[in-house]
Write a protein that holds these residues in place. Structure first.
Motif, mmCIF file in Angstrom:
data_model
loop_
_atom_site.group_PDB
_atom_site.id
_atom_site.type_symbol
_atom_site.label_atom_id
_atom_site.label_comp_id
_atom_site.label_asym_id
_atom_site.label_seq_id
_atom_site.Cartn_x
_atom_site.Cartn_y
_atom_site.Cartn_z
ATOM 1 N N ILE A 91 8.335 0.148 -7.484
ATOM 2 C CA ILE A 91 7.783 -0.299 -6.209
ATOM 3 C C ILE A 91 6.851 -1.473 -6.477
ATOM 4 O O ILE A 91 6.038 -1.434 -7.411
ATOM 5 C CB ILE A 91 7.032 0.858 -5.503
ATOM 6 C CG1 ILE A 91 6.533 0.422 -4.126
ATOM 7 C CG2 ILE A 91 5.897 1.397 -6.343
ATOM 8 C CD1 ILE A 91 6.004 1.579 -3.301
ATOM 9 N N GLU A 92 7.018 -2.541 -5.698
ATOM 10 C CA GLU A 92 6.154 -3.707 -5.876
ATOM 11 C C GLU A 92 4.775 -3.410 -5.304
ATOM 12 O O GLU A 92 4.640 -2.978 -4.160
ATOM 13 C CB GLU A 92 6.744 -4.940 -5.190
ATOM 14 C CG GLU A 92 5.929 -6.198 -5.447
ATOM 15 C CD GLU A 92 6.498 -7.437 -4.774
ATOM 16 O OE1 GLU A 92 5.810 -8.473 -4.788
ATOM 17 O OE2 GLU A 92 7.623 -7.367 -4.237
ATOM 18 N N LYS A 93 3.760 -3.632 -6.106
ATOM 19 C CA LYS A 93 2.386 -3.327 -5.718
ATOM 20 C C LYS A 93 1.736 -4.557 -5.090
ATOM 21 O O LYS A 93 1.744 -5.641 -5.661
ATOM 22 C CB LYS A 93 1.590 -2.883 -6.945
ATOM 23 C CG LYS A 93 0.141 -2.523 -6.668
ATOM 24 C CD LYS A 93 -0.546 -2.093 -7.952
ATOM 25 C CE LYS A 93 -2.012 -1.772 -7.726
ATOM 26 N NZ LYS A 93 -2.682 -1.390 -8.991
ATOM 27 N N THR A 94 1.179 -4.363 -3.893
ATOM 28 C CA THR A 94 0.474 -5.426 -3.189
ATOM 29 C C THR A 94 -0.913 -4.925 -2.819
ATOM 30 O O THR A 94 -1.077 -3.748 -2.489
ATOM 31 C CB THR A 94 1.232 -5.835 -1.908
ATOM 32 O OG1 THR A 94 2.575 -6.184 -2.253
ATOM 33 C CG2 THR A 94 0.568 -7.021 -1.233
ATOM 34 N N SER A 95 -1.897 -5.787 -2.889
ATOM 35 C CA SER A 95 -3.268 -5.403 -2.561
ATOM 36 C C SER A 95 -3.793 -6.256 -1.417
ATOM 37 O O SER A 95 -3.410 -7.416 -1.255
ATOM 38 C CB SER A 95 -4.182 -5.568 -3.782
ATOM 39 O OG SER A 95 -3.739 -4.755 -4.844
ATOM 40 N N GLY A 96 -4.663 -5.672 -0.617
ATOM 41 C CA GLY A 96 -5.250 -6.411 0.491
ATOM 42 C C GLY A 96 -6.349 -5.606 1.152
ATOM 43 O O GLY A 96 -6.729 -4.532 0.690
ATOM 44 N N THR A 97 -6.860 -6.129 2.257
ATOM 45 C CA THR A 97 -7.940 -5.492 3.002
ATOM 46 C C THR A 97 -7.432 -5.085 4.375
ATOM 47 O O THR A 97 -6.741 -5.855 5.046
ATOM 48 C CB THR A 97 -9.135 -6.459 3.166
ATOM 49 O OG1 THR A 97 -9.520 -6.938 1.878
ATOM 50 C CG2 THR A 97 -10.316 -5.752 3.812
ATOM 51 N N LYS A 98 -7.769 -3.872 4.789
ATOM 52 C CA LYS A 98 -7.355 -3.410 6.108
ATOM 53 C C LYS A 98 -8.059 -4.225 7.195
ATOM 54 O O LYS A 98 -9.235 -4.561 7.076
ATOM 55 C CB LYS A 98 -7.685 -1.927 6.282
ATOM 56 C CG LYS A 98 -6.802 -0.993 5.481
ATOM 57 C CD LYS A 98 -7.140 0.462 5.782
ATOM 58 C CE LYS A 98 -6.245 1.417 5.005
ATOM 59 N NZ LYS A 98 -6.593 2.836 5.279
ATOM 60 N N LEU A 99 -7.326 -4.508 8.252
ATOM 61 C CA LEU A 99 -7.874 -5.245 9.395
ATOM 62 C C LEU A 99 -7.392 -4.575 10.676
ATOM 63 O O LEU A 99 -6.196 -4.336 10.843
ATOM 64 C CB LEU A 99 -7.416 -6.703 9.370
ATOM 65 C CG LEU A 99 -7.831 -7.563 10.570
ATOM 66 C CD1 LEU A 99 -9.353 -7.712 10.622
ATOM 67 C CD2 LEU A 99 -7.157 -8.930 10.517
ATOM 68 N N SER A 100 -8.340 -4.259 11.563
ATOM 69 C CA SER A 100 -8.003 -3.700 12.875
ATOM 70 C C SER A 100 -8.264 -4.762 13.931
ATOM 71 O O SER A 100 -9.356 -5.342 13.988
ATOM 72 C CB SER A 100 -8.846 -2.451 13.167
ATOM 73 O OG SER A 100 -8.541 -1.422 12.248
ATOM 74 N N ILE A 101 -7.259 -5.016 14.753
ATOM 75 C CA ILE A 101 -7.344 -6.047 15.788
ATOM 76 C C ILE A 101 -7.226 -5.370 17.150
ATOM 77 O O ILE A 101 -6.242 -4.674 17.421
ATOM 78 C CB ILE A 101 -6.214 -7.083 15.635
ATOM 79 C CG1 ILE A 101 -6.179 -7.632 14.206
ATOM 80 C CG2 ILE A 101 -6.364 -8.202 16.655
ATOM 81 C CD1 ILE A 101 -4.859 -8.286 13.838
ATOM 82 N N THR A 102 -8.225 -5.556 17.994
ATOM 83 C CA THR A 102 -8.203 -4.995 19.343
ATOM 84 C C THR A 102 -8.021 -6.129 20.339
ATOM 85 O O THR A 102 -8.756 -7.122 20.313
ATOM 86 C CB THR A 102 -9.508 -4.241 19.650
ATOM 87 O OG1 THR A 102 -9.694 -3.216 18.666
ATOM 88 C CG2 THR A 102 -9.445 -3.593 21.029
ATOM 89 N N THR A 103 -7.028 -5.979 21.218
ATOM 90 C CA THR A 103 -6.710 -7.044 22.156
ATOM 91 C C THR A 103 -6.209 -6.457 23.472
ATOM 92 O O THR A 103 -5.867 -5.267 23.544
ATOM 93 C CB THR A 103 -5.640 -7.979 21.560
ATOM 94 O OG1 THR A 103 -5.372 -9.048 22.472
ATOM 95 C CG2 THR A 103 -4.343 -7.235 21.289
ATOM 96 N N ASP A 104 -6.155 -7.291 24.499
ATOM 97 C CA ASP A 104 -5.518 -6.853 25.741
ATOM 98 C C ASP A 104 -4.019 -7.120 25.630
ATOM 99 O O ASP A 104 -3.542 -7.709 24.655
ATOM 100 C CB ASP A 104 -6.135 -7.558 26.958
ATOM 101 C CG ASP A 104 -6.081 -9.079 26.855
ATOM 102 O OD1 ASP A 104 -5.168 -9.605 26.172
ATOM 103 O OD2 ASP A 104 -6.944 -9.752 27.448
ATOM 104 N N TYR A 105 -3.277 -6.683 26.640
ATOM 105 C CA TYR A 105 -1.825 -6.815 26.562
ATOM 106 C C TYR A 105 -1.377 -8.271 26.650
ATOM 107 O O TYR A 105 -0.305 -8.626 26.154
ATOM 108 C CB TYR A 105 -1.160 -5.964 27.646
ATOM 109 C CG TYR A 105 -1.132 -4.493 27.277
ATOM 110 C CD1 TYR A 105 -0.074 -3.958 26.563
ATOM 111 C CD2 TYR A 105 -2.191 -3.650 27.612
ATOM 112 C CE1 TYR A 105 -0.048 -2.616 26.200
ATOM 113 C CE2 TYR A 105 -2.177 -2.311 27.256
ATOM 114 C CZ TYR A 105 -1.107 -1.794 26.549
ATOM 115 O OH TYR A 105 -1.091 -0.473 26.178
#
Length: 218
Positions: free
Chosen positions: A133-147
């Motif tokens: 399995i290819e390992k990728t690293s990053g930071t979680k990001l939560s995006i809140t928006t209207d429709y």
């Protein structure tokens, strides 16, 4: 030590492989490990499992930046087993991995070159047998928006090849994704795209891979 440009791989499904060289059996076994203690425990497990074998040679790489690298010839002539095994693991860009090659002596001496080829070949065949399995690293990001902003953001994330982990639909929409270091300007792009109406919240750093289209946490 891995660089940001390198693809890094881990073993997702371990496997074994066996080759025979001049009547000697070479059995390669693998495991994913996240500490040196786990690597040593796996080596001891294989030694107990193959207690009647002449040699149980090993190599392992552990750590986010491959801080720990060790190998053992386990009684074979120096440089003929552990080092060739390590070369195969490094050549495959494998991380957090331990390999053990068990040799059941067949009565015929292989010589230095023959041993190097046998241990290298057994390890390489074992790597081929495993699911990687290819390992990728990053930071979680939560995006809140209207429709109204959701479609624009969804298109942007696809365009930037940012991995979406989950999407929640309520009064508004919350998109949970993981952002690699070189993609962190996505927050500015989202702000500009939605005139500041979308809100971004950064979370924890994580490592993950993709198997059958699904995110697997590593």
């Amino acid at each position: 030590m891995p660089t940001p440009q390198e693809k890094q791989w881990e073993i997702y499904t371990p496997a074994e492989a066996e080759i025979v060289e001049k009547k000697s059996r070479f059995i390669a076994s693998f495991a994913t490990v996240h500490s040196e203690e786990e690597a040593l425990a796996f080596i001891q497990q294989k030694k107990k499992e193959h207690y009647s074998a002449r040699h149980n040679c090993s190599a392992y790489i552990v750590g986010a930046m491959d801080e720990v690298k060790r190998f053992s010839d386990d009684g074979e002539p120096s440089g003929t087993a552990g080092r060739p095994m390590m070369d195969v693991l490094e050549g495959a860009n494998l991380h957090n991995v331990v390999a053990v090659v068990t040799r059941y002596f067949g009565g015929v001496l292989l010589g230095t070159g023959g041993l190097v080829r046998a241990y290298s070949s057994a390890t390489a065949e074992g790597v081929k047998a495993c699911t990687l399995i290819e390992k990728t690293s990053g930071t979680k990001l939560s995006i809140t928006t209207d429709y109204n902003g959701y479609g624009k953001i969804e298109y942007l994330l696809r365009e930037q090849e940012i991995m979406v982990l989950d999407t929640q639909y309520d009064v508004g929409v919350t998109i949970h994704c993981v952002v690699e270091d070189h993609q962190r300007d996505v927050e500015t792009k989202i702000t500009n795209l939605t005139a500041g109406t979308a809100k971004c919240q950064w979370g924890e750093w994580m490592s993950y891979g993709i198997v059958d289209g699904k995110v697997v946490y590593l």
